[in-house]
Write an enzyme that holds these catalytic residues in place. Sequence first.
Site, PDB file in Angstrom:
ATOM      1  N   GLY A   1      93.451  40.022  38.406  1.00 57.81           N
ATOM      2  CA  GLY A   1      92.451  39.758  39.449  1.00 57.81           C
ATOM      3  C   GLY A   1      93.082  39.244  40.734  1.00 57.81           C
ATOM      4  O   GLY A   1      94.195  38.723  40.751  1.00 57.81           O
TER       5      GLY A   1
ATOM      6  N   ARG B   1      88.110  33.989  45.511  1.00 53.87           N
ATOM      7  CA  ARG B   1      87.565  32.683  45.894  1.00 53.87           C
ATOM      8  C   ARG B   1      88.644  31.674  46.286  1.00 53.87           C
ATOM      9  O   ARG B   1      88.357  30.622  46.834  1.00 53.87           O
ATOM     10  CB  ARG B   1      86.703  32.134  44.738  1.00 53.87           C
ATOM     11  CG  ARG B   1      85.435  32.937  44.517  1.00 53.87           C
ATOM     12  CD  ARG B   1      84.790  32.670  43.158  1.00 53.87           C
ATOM     13  NE  ARG B   1      85.426  33.420  42.075  1.00 53.87           N
ATOM     14  CZ  ARG B   1      84.992  33.452  40.819  1.00 53.87           C
ATOM     15  NH1 ARG B   1      83.920  32.759  40.477  1.00 53.87           N
ATOM     16  NH2 ARG B   1      85.622  34.166  39.904  1.00 53.87           N
TER      17      ARG B   1
ATOM     18  N   GLN C   1      96.475  47.457  35.451  1.00 58.11           N
ATOM     19  CA  GLN C   1      95.024  47.713  35.541  1.00 58.11           C
ATOM     20  C   GLN C   1      94.714  48.057  36.993  1.00 58.11           C
ATOM     21  O   GLN C   1      94.805  47.212  37.876  1.00 58.11           O
ATOM     22  CB  GLN C   1      94.222  46.474  35.132  1.00 58.11           C
ATOM     23  CG  GLN C   1      92.712  46.723  35.180  1.00 58.11           C
ATOM     24  CD  GLN C   1      91.887  45.427  35.278  1.00 58.11           C
ATOM     25  OE1 GLN C   1      92.419  44.343  35.482  1.00 58.11           O
ATOM     26  NE2 GLN C   1      90.590  45.569  35.145  1.00 58.11           N
TER      27      GLN C   1
ATOM     28  N   ASN D   1      88.982  28.949  39.870  1.00 59.03           N
ATOM     29  CA  ASN D   1      88.523  30.030  40.741  1.00 59.03           C
ATOM     30  C   ASN D   1      88.692  29.682  42.208  1.00 59.03           C
ATOM     31  O   ASN D   1      88.745  30.568  43.055  1.00 59.03           O
ATOM     32  CB  ASN D   1      87.046  30.334  40.474  1.00 59.03           C
ATOM     33  CG  ASN D   1      86.837  30.845  39.062  1.00 59.03           C
ATOM     34  OD1 ASN D   1      87.663  31.588  38.530  1.00 59.03           O
ATOM     35  ND2 ASN D   1      85.750  30.435  38.437  1.00 59.03           N
TER      36      ASN D   1
HETATM   37  C1  UD1 Z   1      85.348  34.548  33.047  1.00 55.94           C
HETATM   38  C2  UD1 Z   1      84.333  34.861  31.959  1.00 55.94           C
HETATM   39  C3  UD1 Z   1      83.373  33.678  31.824  1.00 55.94           C
HETATM   40  C4  UD1 Z   1      84.151  32.419  31.502  1.00 55.94           C
HETATM   41  C5  UD1 Z   1      85.250  32.165  32.520  1.00 55.94           C
HETATM   42  C6  UD1 Z   1      86.155  31.054  32.025  1.00 55.94           C
HETATM   43  C7  UD1 Z   1      83.991  37.278  32.015  1.00 55.94           C
HETATM   44  C8  UD1 Z   1      83.079  38.373  32.409  1.00 55.94           C
HETATM   45  N1  UD1 Z   1      83.601  36.044  32.320  1.00 55.94           N
HETATM   46  O1  UD1 Z   1      84.629  34.417  34.274  1.00 55.94           O
HETATM   47  O2  UD1 Z   1      82.430  33.936  30.794  1.00 55.94           O
HETATM   48  O3  UD1 Z   1      83.265  31.302  31.445  1.00 55.94           O
HETATM   49  O4  UD1 Z   1      86.062  33.337  32.709  1.00 55.94           O
HETATM   50  O5  UD1 Z   1      87.090  30.679  32.985  1.00 55.94           O
HETATM   51  O6  UD1 Z   1      85.027  37.545  31.448  1.00 55.94           O
HETATM   52  N2  UD1 Z   1      90.949  39.644  35.593  1.00 55.94           N
HETATM   53  C9  UD1 Z   1      91.668  40.802  35.401  1.00 55.94           C
HETATM   54  N3  UD1 Z   1      91.094  41.978  35.783  1.00 55.94           N
HETATM   55  C10 UD1 Z   1      89.863  42.055  36.334  1.00 55.94           C
HETATM   56  C11 UD1 Z   1      89.137  40.856  36.517  1.00 55.94           C
HETATM   57  C12 UD1 Z   1      89.711  39.654  36.137  1.00 55.94           C
HETATM   58  O7  UD1 Z   1      92.794  40.791  34.910  1.00 55.94           O
HETATM   59  O8  UD1 Z   1      89.431  43.153  36.651  1.00 55.94           O
HETATM   60  C13 UD1 Z   1      91.569  38.361  35.189  1.00 55.94           C
HETATM   61  C14 UD1 Z   1      91.703  37.398  36.351  1.00 55.94           C
HETATM   62  O9  UD1 Z   1      92.979  37.536  36.996  1.00 55.94           O
HETATM   63  C15 UD1 Z   1      91.558  36.042  35.656  1.00 55.94           C
HETATM   64  C16 UD1 Z   1      90.700  36.340  34.437  1.00 55.94           C
HETATM   65  O10 UD1 Z   1      90.738  37.736  34.253  1.00 55.94           O
HETATM   66  O11 UD1 Z   1      92.806  35.541  35.245  1.00 55.94           O
HETATM   67  C17 UD1 Z   1      89.253  35.870  34.596  1.00 55.94           C
HETATM   68  O12 UD1 Z   1      88.671  36.519  35.702  1.00 55.94           O
HETATM   69  P1  UD1 Z   1      87.614  35.788  36.653  1.00 55.94           P
HETATM   70  O13 UD1 Z   1      87.138  36.779  37.640  1.00 55.94           O
HETATM   71  O14 UD1 Z   1      88.168  34.520  37.150  1.00 55.94           O
HETATM   72  O15 UD1 Z   1      86.437  35.492  35.611  1.00 55.94           O
HETATM   73  P2  UD1 Z   1      85.322  34.374  35.732  1.00 55.94           P
HETATM   74  O16 UD1 Z   1      84.298  34.789  36.728  1.00 55.94           O
HETATM   75  O17 UD1 Z   1      85.934  33.037  35.922  1.00 55.94           O
HETATM   76 CA    CA Z   2      87.954  32.378  36.315  1.00 58.78          CA
END
Ligand code: UD1
Ligand code: CA
Length: 450
Positions: free
Chosen positions: A10, A14, A73, A224
């Site tokens: 990601g 934010r 990804q 975040n």
């Molecule tokens: C996510 C969870 C949420 C949880 C929270 C805990 C989901 C849908 N939601 O939300 O339930 O309470 O974490 O911290 O999973 N990432 C990727 N590829 C993507 C999107 C994200 O690798 O396409 C990675 C990001 O780099 C990050 C992690 O996944 O390290 C979490 O992504 P983020 O967008 O921060 O999820 P949250 O909205 O915090």
């Molecule tokens: Ca997160």
Amino acid sequence: MLAVAVLAAGKGTRMKSALPKVLQPLAGATLVERVLASARNLTPERRLLIVGHQAERVEAQLSSNGGLEFVLQQPQNGTGHAVQQLLAPLQGFQGELLVLNGDVPLLRAETIDALVSTHRSSKADVTLLTARLDDPTGYGRVFADAKGRVSGIIEHRDCSDEQRANNLTNAGIYCFNWEKLAEVLPKLSTDNDQGELYLTDTVQLLDVAMQMEVSDPDEVNGINNRRQLAQCEGVLQQRLRDHWMDEGVTFVDPASCTLSEDCSFGCDVVIEPQTHLRGACRIGDNCRLGPGSLLDNAELGCDVSVVHSVVRDALVGSDVAIGPFAHIRPATIVGDSCKIGNFVEIKKSVLAAGTKVNHLSYIGDAELGANVNVGAGTITANFDGKNKHLTVIGEGSKTGANSVLVAPVVIGKNVTIGAGSTITKAVPDGSLAIGRAKQLTKEGWDRNAK
Ligand code: UD1
Ligand code: CA
């Protein structure tokens, strides 16, 4: 068999940063390095890192982390989409897949171990970590029965007001049965507020989902934004200070001091307010650091005091006093019983035992023997505009106040330099060197007599 996958693709919108979120530093290590370290006790067969946003930069940072497989990804269409990228590399894999969000850096290794063993004994399809948070804003809400069986996870933004009142939150840490997960991953949909594929939706597609609640909610802090980054830094610093207080270090005002994880302290060290240690510092017994000091990769013997000073990439012996207001710069070695006083800067120099540089000096690219006394305001003129040159001062020598030693220059042992001298030529052992204009005195001079 166990595989560990860390989600690190990601952008971290934010954070509003040019740096990918997982590379933000926390007490000296990046978020993703901390997450990887939380799984250190397990000995997984495979370790995979899902990268996407600034993938090269993330890979470069972790290139020395042996045995890590990078999975790309592209584009980043959510946490479920991220894990879908594992279908190819983990084809035929049998066992558990531990999924760790790359932005949850405070997890203890013991907690991860407990999650995996709980999962193995319950035989669920997935076991996920949860926490009850006073302020669950932003986290997915976990809906579970009294036995810990989970019916679903709903993201904060997709929750009704009533659902939001549930404060059992998803930590973003899951132990899956990989074969079961692989069956349901292709079934994810983008039917949510963000239009992304959510890993959390696999929970209701699997037959048996269980949750394990952590006792210390600080562990599952997700990052975040910069406020959460600062909160986590606070938690880590508190853990570090508590650890060292338990090991016998005194902090006069703990909250005003910060440490790195690579610091170590001897017995009865006192850390005064506003003192910060970075990098790998080794501090011997009975040292007194601060108030107001910064030490970075500094190694100090015993009984060293550092007051309102900066010490960086330097080696300091025992029984040394530094400051107030001294700056010890990289590649400096200070011997035992030296004194580095007020407004003194020392760079890339070696000072043998008992040498004193007490006031207002610059010593750069120099080698000082034992028991040298550097007079107030002595300067090594080490730079000719193009190159740096060496100054050598033999043991027992004394430079007068306001001396300029123009390098390269060698001053022998037991030499005395007259105050205000500019020394450009070698001075042999046991001599007095004076390099200044002779004083002219006109007696009976009356400035009003014209
Ligand atoms: C996510 C969870 C949420 C949880 C929270 C805990 C989901 C849908 N939601 O939300 O339930 O309470 O974490 O911290 O999973 N990432 C990727 N590829 C993507 C999107 C994200 O690798 O396409 C990675 C990001 O780099 C990050 C992690 O996944 O390290 C979490 O992504 P983020 O967008 O921060 O999820 P949250 O909205 O915090
Ligand atoms: Ca997160």
